[in-house]
Each structure stands twice: as C-alpha cells, then as structure tokens.
Design a protein around this motif. Structure first.
Motif, mmCIF file in Angstrom:
data_model
loop_
_atom_site.group_PDB
_atom_site.id
_atom_site.type_symbol
_atom_site.label_atom_id
_atom_site.label_comp_id
_atom_site.label_asym_id
_atom_site.label_seq_id
_atom_site.Cartn_x
_atom_site.Cartn_y
_atom_site.Cartn_z
ATOM 1 N N THR A 146 0.813 -1.215 0.000
ATOM 2 C CA THR A 146 0.000 0.000 0.000
ATOM 3 C C THR A 146 0.846 1.264 0.000
ATOM 4 N N ASN A 147 2.084 1.180 0.453
ATOM 5 C CA ASN A 147 2.983 2.333 0.460
ATOM 6 C C ASN A 147 4.272 1.943 -0.249
ATOM 7 N N ALA A 148 4.113 1.385 -1.443
ATOM 8 C CA ALA A 148 5.256 0.783 -2.117
ATOM 9 C C ALA A 148 6.309 1.814 -2.486
ATOM 10 N N ARG A 149 5.885 3.038 -2.793
ATOM 11 C CA ARG A 149 6.863 4.044 -3.221
ATOM 12 C C ARG A 149 7.873 4.322 -2.122
ATOM 13 N N GLU A 150 7.389 4.380 -0.873
ATOM 14 C CA GLU A 150 8.289 4.673 0.236
ATOM 15 C C GLU A 150 9.012 3.418 0.722
ATOM 16 N N VAL A 151 8.256 2.351 0.966
ATOM 17 C CA VAL A 151 8.836 1.200 1.657
ATOM 18 C C VAL A 151 9.753 0.423 0.730
ATOM 19 N N GLN A 152 9.296 0.139 -0.471
ATOM 20 C CA GLN A 152 10.159 -0.617 -1.377
ATOM 21 C C GLN A 152 11.316 0.230 -1.868
ATOM 22 N N GLY A 153 11.119 1.551 -1.931
ATOM 23 C CA GLY A 153 12.224 2.405 -2.341
ATOM 24 C C GLY A 153 13.352 2.417 -1.334
ATOM 25 N N LYS A 154 13.001 2.280 -0.041
ATOM 26 C CA LYS A 154 14.025 2.308 0.992
ATOM 27 C C LYS A 154 14.706 0.975 1.201
ATOM 28 N N LEU A 155 14.234 -0.062 0.539
ATOM 29 C CA LEU A 155 14.880 -1.356 0.720
ATOM 30 C C LEU A 155 16.265 -1.397 0.104
ATOM 31 N N GLY A 156 16.564 -0.439 -0.783
ATOM 32 C CA GLY A 156 17.911 -0.355 -1.321
ATOM 33 C C GLY A 156 18.161 -1.348 -2.427
ATOM 34 N N GLY A 157 19.423 -1.527 -2.739
ATOM 35 C CA GLY A 157 19.803 -2.428 -3.813
ATOM 36 C C GLY A 157 19.838 -1.705 -5.136
ATOM 37 N N SER A 158 20.569 -2.258 -6.068
ATOM 38 C CA SER A 158 20.645 -1.693 -7.409
ATOM 39 C C SER A 158 20.782 -2.831 -8.400
ATOM 40 N N ILE A 159 20.511 -2.499 -9.638
ATOM 41 C CA ILE A 159 20.521 -3.511 -10.679
ATOM 42 C C ILE A 159 21.964 -3.820 -11.053
ATOM 43 N N LEU A 160 22.281 -5.103 -11.153
ATOM 44 C CA LEU A 160 23.621 -5.532 -11.531
ATOM 45 C C LEU A 160 23.648 -5.866 -13.009
ATOM 46 N N CYS A 161 24.789 -5.628 -13.635
ATOM 47 C CA CYS A 161 24.963 -6.061 -15.014
ATOM 48 C C CYS A 161 26.429 -6.435 -15.202
ATOM 49 N N LYS A 162 26.704 -7.099 -16.299
ATOM 50 C CA LYS A 162 28.050 -7.598 -16.557
ATOM 51 C C LYS A 162 28.773 -6.660 -17.506
ATOM 52 N N ASP A 163 30.065 -6.465 -17.249
ATOM 53 C CA ASP A 163 30.869 -5.649 -18.156
ATOM 54 C C ASP A 163 31.455 -6.547 -19.251
ATOM 55 N N ASN A 164 32.414 -6.004 -19.981
ATOM 56 C CA ASN A 164 32.955 -6.759 -21.119
ATOM 57 C C ASN A 164 33.644 -8.035 -20.687
ATOM 58 N N ARG A 165 34.246 -8.020 -19.496
ATOM 59 C CA ARG A 165 34.967 -9.207 -19.032
ATOM 60 C C ARG A 165 34.083 -10.171 -18.251
ATOM 61 N N GLY A 166 32.791 -9.904 -18.169
ATOM 62 C CA GLY A 166 31.898 -10.816 -17.465
ATOM 63 C C GLY A 166 31.821 -10.613 -15.974
ATOM 64 N N LYS A 167 32.366 -9.509 -15.485
ATOM 65 C CA LYS A 167 32.308 -9.259 -14.050
ATOM 66 C C LYS A 167 31.051 -8.456 -13.720
ATOM 67 N N LEU A 168 30.443 -8.792 -12.577
ATOM 68 C CA LEU A 168 29.229 -8.099 -12.159
ATOM 69 C C LEU A 168 29.588 -6.745 -11.560
ATOM 70 N N ILE A 169 28.964 -5.680 -12.062
ATOM 71 C CA ILE A 169 29.177 -4.348 -11.509
ATOM 72 C C ILE A 169 27.826 -3.727 -11.222
ATOM 73 N N GLN A 170 27.823 -2.792 -10.297
ATOM 74 C CA GLN A 170 26.590 -2.108 -9.924
ATOM 75 C C GLN A 170 26.331 -0.944 -10.862
ATOM 76 N N THR A 171 25.062 -0.727 -11.142
ATOM 77 C CA THR A 171 24.675 0.418 -11.960
ATOM 78 C C THR A 171 23.935 1.408 -11.083
ATOM 79 N N ASP A 172 23.628 2.550 -11.650
ATOM 80 C CA ASP A 172 22.893 3.558 -10.894
ATOM 81 C C ASP A 172 21.395 3.313 -10.910
ATOM 82 N N LYS A 173 20.943 2.396 -11.728
ATOM 83 C CA LYS A 173 19.511 2.152 -11.811
ATOM 84 C C LYS A 173 19.044 1.382 -10.582
ATOM 85 N N LYS A 174 17.858 1.739 -10.131
ATOM 86 C CA LYS A 174 17.245 1.025 -9.007
ATOM 87 C C LYS A 174 16.069 0.209 -9.512
ATOM 88 N N PRO A 175 15.798 -0.917 -8.856
ATOM 89 C CA PRO A 175 14.672 -1.739 -9.332
ATOM 90 C C PRO A 175 13.348 -1.034 -9.089
#
Lengths: 263, 220
Positions: A146-175
């Motif tokens: 019911t308050n997803a904008r606040e509660v889920q936004g504060k759960l943190g975390g960011s979307i991971l993606c792989k670079d050219n060498r296949g290593k996982l790096i963090q991006t600025d995008k949030k789920p």
C-alpha cells in the motif's frame, strides 16, 4: 616379507573388485520420510493423495475453545479436544489453489511466498526459487504494497549487469516496484497486515486456514494444519512444483520452435 | 463491511475497473475462471451419537451445526490397555508416518511387525483382528493379544541382555548411564548449595539470632 608394489592400473582394478564384493552387503532401507527431501524434491501434483495429506498431519486442527465458526464447513469432527479437518475439503480447495497457480504461472505472473514461522525459511526460499518468484521469511514490512513508493524504495539495492569481461558491476539504476500477481501465505494469522494489504491492492492470495483462522482473510483458503512444518512444506512444494512445470512447458515450446527457424 | 473480505476480490475490483486509468490485471482472467468461495455456508453434520437427538428446540437446532465427537472401536481397547499398563506410555515412540499407507504394510495375523515397533497399538490391532477373523469374544481376544505382547516384550529384554553380555565379553566398556549421570549432577549441585548456604549462615550468624538469647551457653 615385503608386499609387492602394484601398478596404478592394478590398484584401480583391485578397488573395483573390492567394491563389487562389498556393495551387496547390508540391508536395503525401505522408502521412508525425510524432512529435507520434501523441501529439495517436493511431490508433484499428480502424487497428491489423501494418505499423503494424512501422513503430513494436515487434518489436525486447533483446540475446540479457540474455534472460528466460519471454518465449520471444513471440520469433520472433534477428537481429544481438537477439531479434525475434513481432508476431502482440503483436497478440493488445494486442487483449486493448484489450478490458480497453474493459470498464473502460464501468464508469467509473479508469485510471492510468505512464511514467517521458525523452520519455514528453507521451504519458502526453495519454493520461490522453483516458481521464479519472491519470498518473505522474516517479517512482512507494513506498507510493502500500500505504500510501495516509500517502503520498497528504501529497501535499497541496485541492478547488476556484466561488463565486457563478465564481471558483475553495480549500476545507478534502481529496481522498480514489485507487485505480486499472487501471494501464497503459509501462516495468515501471523500475517494479517499482509492479508489486508493484499485485499486493498486487489492481489489474490492463497493461504492455509486452520480452524482458528477466518477463511475470508485469503481469496483461496486451504483448510489444513498450519502448525505442522511437514504440512506447510508439502503445500508450498506442491504449489511451486506446479509453477515450475508450467515454466518448463513454456520452455519446451520455445525449444521446439527454435529448431524450426530458418538458418 | 467486515474487515477481511478477500474472497470478494472480483466484486471490489469490478468497481475499481470502472476507472479509466485502471488496466486489467494479469490475474483477472484466472480469478474469473476460478471464482473464490464467497459464502461459507454452514453444513448440517451427521450425528454419530444418537442420544443427542433427544434434545429439543434450540438445543437440537444448535447441535445440528456443532462438530460431533469422533469415536472409533479402538478407543475402548486403547484406554483399557493403557490403564492396565501405564508404564507403556513411558516408552519413546516414533509418531512420524512414512506415507499414509503405513497400516497396509501390517499383517495382524501375528503380533510382530517388521515395519512397526512393538507398542500398545499392536495389542489393540491384534485384538481387533482376532475378534473379526477368529470370532473370539472381546475378553478372550484381549487376553490372547496381551499374552503375546508379554512374550514379545520378554523376548526383547532377553535379546538386549544377551547383546549387552556379548558386547562386554568382546571387550566393550559401558560407562554410566544417563540416569546415573543425572543423579551425580544433582548431588553435586546439592552439595555446592549446602556449602554456600553454610558459609552464608555462618557469616550472618548475628543477623539470624535473637540478641536476648545468650549464645555462649548453647556452644558449650
């Protein structure tokens, strides 16, 4: 007298011969119940039967003094001070829940498994992984829907993606916010806020309703024993196995189409 | 409007769908295909106890919906056995079932079962088998089952004693049992308590004695 040295080939041959001698020694253990096996490899819906529910203790309700009269259609009788749930009713409602999960999985819906009791963590996590959904095993955060904008936004975390060498790096995008299409609640009495939020945000729910719970808390009640870990493991495993079968069926169709594509 | 109304999902969402900005949900077709139970109507339960039919008026109407007591023929035998042998209840039992068909692996033409431990339930089932197949009265069937049970229990005890003696003869060393260890721990706890209590009483002798009484006379 010194023992003669054997070559590696002879040592391997001797080991295989000794194994052939010894592997027939001992007793054959009859098939028996294992708690971890029902979590790692749950029964498919085709093996659902009344003896399976009976051995899981699904028919044992609560004390007759803390009875919720809305569960009267589910009760077979009372014995030794507790109510006995009719397993015929359990079978009917469980099959309906299985049909609902199958349809939701066919539409690629998100299924959320909630089980906040001690001992339910493993089965809930395994069920969510099998059904490609999400799980909650410690606490339902108030306002998660019911308050997803606040509660889920504060759960943190960011979307991971792989670079050219296949290593996982963090991006600025949030789920983005995750709204489940179906919630499976293994203990609705202790997650009343989850039931209310699902009701307000119009999310269908499947819950295990014991004789002291209100069946109107969830959309599809399953009258069963929510105090038995074996019973909750069985039900969570069944529902997740149904979803897994639907996903595998879709993948098989995709794999079949792949071979017919032109080169 | 009750607080919990999750089974009225379609009705509440129908009002929501009239708004122009609301899209159809992914679950809508599924829930419409399998509509939830909207009303949990009470059902009239069968009366196992014919004595309750004698009730009249409101009590009869109320008793139509009350869950009835479940009774089985084994109940009397089980109660009788455990009243005659209360120490059988002290034996540990495994109550987890392998699958729901455990009773199908038992053949009660004899008392000893390979997939079930010997317990009072064996006497009950054996008694019922004798009543049905041998046309015995209840008393004789119960007595025969009980004697077979005693025989098997004696066999078990003899086997355990022989195994214990063989193990000792072959060199096994048996230490104290759990009960003896428990007794020793209890005694040590009591001894330490006694020492502490004595020191405490000795240190606070003046607090616990009446000053009007002459202590020097009591020590002589």
């Amino acid at each position: 007298m010194l023992s003669r040295k054997l070559s590696p080939e002879q040592l391997v041959a001797r080991r295989l011969k000794i194994r052939d001698w010894n592997h027939k020694i001992g007793a054959v253990v009859a098939p028996h119940y294992s708690p971890t096996l029902s979590i790692r490899n749950p029964a498919p819906p085709s093996q659902l039967s009344l003896p399976l529910l009976l051995s899981s203790g699904a028919h044992l309700g609560h004390s007759t003094s803390i009875w919720n009269p809305y569960t009267q259609p589910f009760i077979y009788g009372k014995r030794e001070g507790i109510h006995i749930i009719s397993l015929d009713q359990t079978m009917v409602y469980l099959r309906r829940a299985i049909s609902v999960v199958r349809s939701i999985a066919k539409e690629n819906g998100i299924i959320l498994f909630i089980g906040t009791r001690n001992g339910q963590k493993d089965s809930v996590v395994a069920a969510a992984k099998r059904a490609r959904g999400y799980h909650i095993f410690d606490r339902w955060l108030p306002g998660l829907l019911t308050n997803a904008r606040e509660v889920q936004g504060k759960l943190g975390g960011s979307i991971l993606c792989k670079d050219n060498r296949g290593k996982l790096i963090q991006t600025d995008k949030k789920p983005s916010y995750v709204f489940p299409d179906l919630m499976v609640i293994l203990n609705p009495l202790e997650n009343k806020s989850a039931c209310l939020e699902a009701q307000k945000t119009h999310v269908p729910t499947i819950g295990i309703i014991d004789t002291d719970a209100d069946p109107r808390m969830v959309t599809y009640p399953i009258p069963a024993n929510d105090d038995s870990l074996r019973c909750t493991d069985l039900i969570a495993g069944l529902l997740s196995r149904v979803a897994e079968q639907e996903y595998q069926k879709a993948n098989q169709a995709f794999e079949k189409d792949k071979f017919t594509l032109p080169l | 409007m009750p607080k919990f109304n999750a089974n009225g999902l379609l009705r509440s969402f129908a009002a929501e769908m009239k708004k122009p900005w609301t899209a159809e949900s992914l679950w809508y077709e599924t829930v419409a295909k399998h509509p939830p139970t909207f009303q949990y109507a009470r059902r009239i339960v069968p009366l196992y106890d014919p004595n309750k039919v004698k009730s009249r008026g409101k009590r009869l109407r109320k008793s139509m919906y009350q869950p009835q007591e479940i009774q089985w023929p084994e109940d009397k035998l089980r109660k009788r056995f455990y009243r005659d042998h209360p120490w059988e209840l002290a034996r540990p039992q495994i109550i987890a079932e392998n699958d729901g068909n455990d009773q199908q692996y038992c053949d009660w033409s004899h008392m000893d079962q390979p997939r079930k431990a010997l317990s009072g339930e064996s006497v009950v089932q054996r008694t019922l088998w004798l009543i049905e197949n041998s046309n015995m009265p209840v008393e004789n069937a119960y007595d025969q089952a009980r004697k077979e049970f005693y025989h098997l229990r004696a066999e078990q005890e003899i086997q355990q004693r022989v195994a214990h003696d063989q193990a000792q003869a072959l060199g096994a060393v048996f230490t104290k049992s759990d009960l003896e260890l428990g007794y020793e721990m209890d005694q040590n706890a009591l001894n330490s308590w006694f020492d502490n209590a004595s020191q405490y009483a000795e240190a606070n002798r003046t607090k616990f004695t009446d000053p009007s009484v002459d202590i020097s006379k009591t020590t002589q």
